[in-house]
Design an enzyme around this catalytic site. Structure first.
Site, short mmCIF file in Angstrom:
data_model
loop_
_atom_site.label_atom_id
_atom_site.label_comp_id
_atom_site.label_asym_id
_atom_site.label_seq_id
_atom_site.Cartn_x
_atom_site.Cartn_y
_atom_site.Cartn_z
CB VAL A 30 -0.94 0.00 1.23
CG1 VAL A 30 -1.70 1.31 1.32
CG2 VAL A 30 -1.90 -1.19 1.15
CB SER A 122 -7.92 -5.35 7.25
OG SER A 122 -8.33 -6.58 6.69
CB SER A 123 -12.64 -6.20 4.48
OG SER A 123 -11.80 -7.20 3.97
CB CYS A 124 -10.15 -9.54 8.30
SG CYS A 124 -8.76 -8.75 9.09
CE1 TYR A 151 -3.17 -7.04 9.79
CE2 TYR A 151 -5.31 -7.58 8.89
CZ TYR A 151 -4.16 -6.83 8.85
OH TYR A 151 -4.01 -5.87 7.88
CE LYS A 155 -4.13 -3.31 10.14
NZ LYS A 155 -3.36 -2.10 9.82
CG HIS A 194 -3.01 -11.46 1.16
ND1 HIS A 194 -2.07 -10.50 1.47
CD2 HIS A 194 -3.84 -11.51 2.22
CE1 HIS A 194 -2.34 -9.99 2.67
NE2 HIS A 194 -3.41 -10.59 3.15
O1 GFB Z 1 -5.81 -14.23 0.40
P1 GFB Z 1 -6.17 -15.08 1.54
O2 GFB Z 1 -5.02 -15.69 2.28
O3 GFB Z 1 -7.07 -14.15 2.42
O4 GFB Z 1 -7.09 -16.34 1.07
P2 GFB Z 1 -8.35 -14.17 3.37
C1 GFB Z 1 -8.28 -16.19 0.36
C2 GFB Z 1 -8.84 -17.52 -0.05
O5 GFB Z 1 -8.01 -18.09 -1.07
C3 GFB Z 1 -8.97 -18.61 1.03
C4 GFB Z 1 -7.78 -19.46 -0.82
O6 GFB Z 1 -10.21 -19.27 0.88
C5 GFB Z 1 -7.83 -19.57 0.70
O7 GFB Z 1 -8.10 -20.91 1.11
N1 GFB Z 1 -6.50 -19.86 -1.44
C6 GFB Z 1 -6.36 -20.77 -2.45
C7 GFB Z 1 -5.27 -19.43 -1.11
N2 GFB Z 1 -5.08 -20.95 -2.75
C8 GFB Z 1 -4.38 -20.11 -1.94
C9 GFB Z 1 -2.98 -19.84 -1.80
O8 GFB Z 1 -2.13 -20.40 -2.48
N3 GFB Z 1 -2.63 -18.90 -0.88
C10 GFB Z 1 -3.56 -18.25 -0.10
N4 GFB Z 1 -3.15 -17.33 0.78
N5 GFB Z 1 -4.89 -18.53 -0.19
C11 GFB Z 1 -6.77 -12.77 4.86
C12 GFB Z 1 -6.67 -12.57 6.35
O9 GFB Z 1 -7.79 -13.68 4.70
O10 GFB Z 1 -7.15 -11.59 4.18
C13 GFB Z 1 -5.99 -11.31 6.71
O11 GFB Z 1 -6.10 -13.71 6.94
C14 GFB Z 1 -6.41 -10.11 5.89
O12 GFB Z 1 -6.17 -11.05 8.06
C15 GFB Z 1 -6.43 -10.44 4.42
O13 GFB Z 1 -7.68 -9.65 6.29
C16 GFB Z 1 -6.93 -9.30 3.58
O14 GFB Z 1 -9.30 -13.19 2.76
O15 GFB Z 1 -8.91 -15.52 3.63
#
Ligand code: GFB
Length: 323
Positions: A30, A122-124, A151, A155, A194
């Site tokens: 960001v 964050s939206s979380c 987290y 926030k 992410h």
């Molecule tokens: O981006 P992500 O880690 O954020 O995961 P969250 C989003 C979705 O993608 C989940 C799937 O349903 C994961 O299971 N996914 C599929 C994967 N393949 C992958 C991969 O290779 N890597 C990842 N990371 N995910 C985070 C929060 O949650 O979002 C934080 O933990 C923060 O606190 C952030 O708010 C914006 O939206 O699930």
């Protein structure tokens, strides 16, 4: 042309382009987008020490830095961030680092009389079962998604501190709640990043190695919303110059898609044509997260970067930055 032209003139309070503006987290996803935008907008005294120069968890160092540099405005974009697995496996690091960074920067800003400050959440922060699309009023109305509770609570503490400063000291500090973000300069770590940068890296590697299949995490059915950081940066400047409220304000696209749809989109941009499998032993996280953006669109901001274009732009950056 200024990016803030759409803000109603009665609430528009322009920032002095020559005054020092501190972009905390300047080298992050960001912060780097903010830096690009503010530079293009003519801000001539941007301050953005790297973490090696100023560790925001070090309270005396932060106070000493503020006393020396006297920023006129602060954008608090520094945070320990990560994807679902990083949040789930390192909750102690997420709550501690984020609380330390926030309390130090907000306290030092108050001590030094900083008038204009934007805190990024964050939206979380919203409850796991909030109504969709999520309105700002949903804050603190229910329990959080467990994978990122530490987290989210850090926030929420930051939002509460900003609101408390408004109430006790009358300063017009504000909070914005961005949805899931992506863009150039993202973290592409295979475990800790992410989903969007993870997919870019995975599909790119598979294409280069001619792998017959890739395995993504979870079921692929959760729905998410993705905002390019250049769009967020425009929103941040618009809010700093035209928004003054106790309520956090959502910044997103208002449109979501399934992780499977995202995966197909990334595969298409990267040119990966093999099979895609899903490992359901990995966490899905919250089922759906999409923000109600009517408050910020009423101020004249709308997202400009289509997801497919943003993915292409991020992939181009990844390829240029990869060894
Ligand atoms: O981006 P992500 O880690 O954020 O995961 P969250 C989003 C979705 O993608 C989940 C799937 O349903 C994961 O299971 N996914 C599929 C994967 N393949 C992958 C991969 O290779 N890597 C990842 N990371 N995910 C985070 C929060 O949650 O979002 C934080 O933990 C923060 O606190 C952030 O708010 C914006 O939206 O699930």
């Amino acid at each position: 042309m200024s990016v803030v032209h759409a803000v109603p003139t009665d609430t528009y309070r322009p920032l002095d382009r020559s005054a020092p503006v501190f972009v905390a987290g300047r080298n992050g996803l960001v912060g780097s987008a903010l830096w690009r935008l503010l530079t293009a907008e003519g801000f001539s005294s941007l301050l953005g020490p790297a973490s090696a120069e100023l560790d925001l968890r070090d309270r005396p160092a932060v106070f000493e830095w503020f006393a020396r540099h006297q920023p006129h405005a602060v954008i608090l974009a520094a945070a320990r961030v990560g994807g679902i697995k990083a949040n789930d496996t390192r909750p102690a690091d997420f709550i501690s680092d984020n609380l330390l960074i926030q309390v130090n920067v907000l306290d030092a800003a108050l001590r030094n009389g900083v008038q204009r400050l934007l805190f990024l959440g964050s939206s979380c922060i919203y409850p796991k079962h909030a109504g969709m699309p999520i309105r700002e009023e949903a804050l603190l109305t229910g329990t959080l998604e467990p994978t990122n509770e530490a987290y989210a609570i850090a926030k929420i503490a930051g939002i509460t501190q900003v609101r408390s400063v408004r109430r006790q000291h009358g300063l017009p500090w504000i909070c914005a709640m961005p949805t899931n973000l992506y863009g150039p300069g993202d973290n592409f770590h295979p475990e800790h990043s992410h989903v969007l940068p993870s997919l870019i890296r995975r599909f790119h590697q598979a294409r280069m190695e001619r792998a017959p299949k890739v395995v993504n995490w979870g079921s692929g059915t959760p729905r998410r919303e993705f905002l390019h950081t250049d769009d967020l940066a425009r929103a941040c400047l618009l809010l700093l110059e035209g928004y003054d409220s106790d309520s956090p304000i959502n910044v997103g696209t208002g449109e979501d898609l399934t992780i499977r749809e995202l995966s197909d989109m990334v595969a298409s941009v990267v040119g990966y044509e093999g099979a895609i499998e899903w490992d359901t032993s990995q966490p899905d996280g919250t089922y759906r997260k999409v923000l109600d953006i009517s408050r910020i669109t009423a101020l004249g901001w709308t997202p400009a970067i289509r997801l497919s274009d943003g993915i292409a732009d991020t992939y181009a950056w990844y390829e240029s930055a990869s060894p």
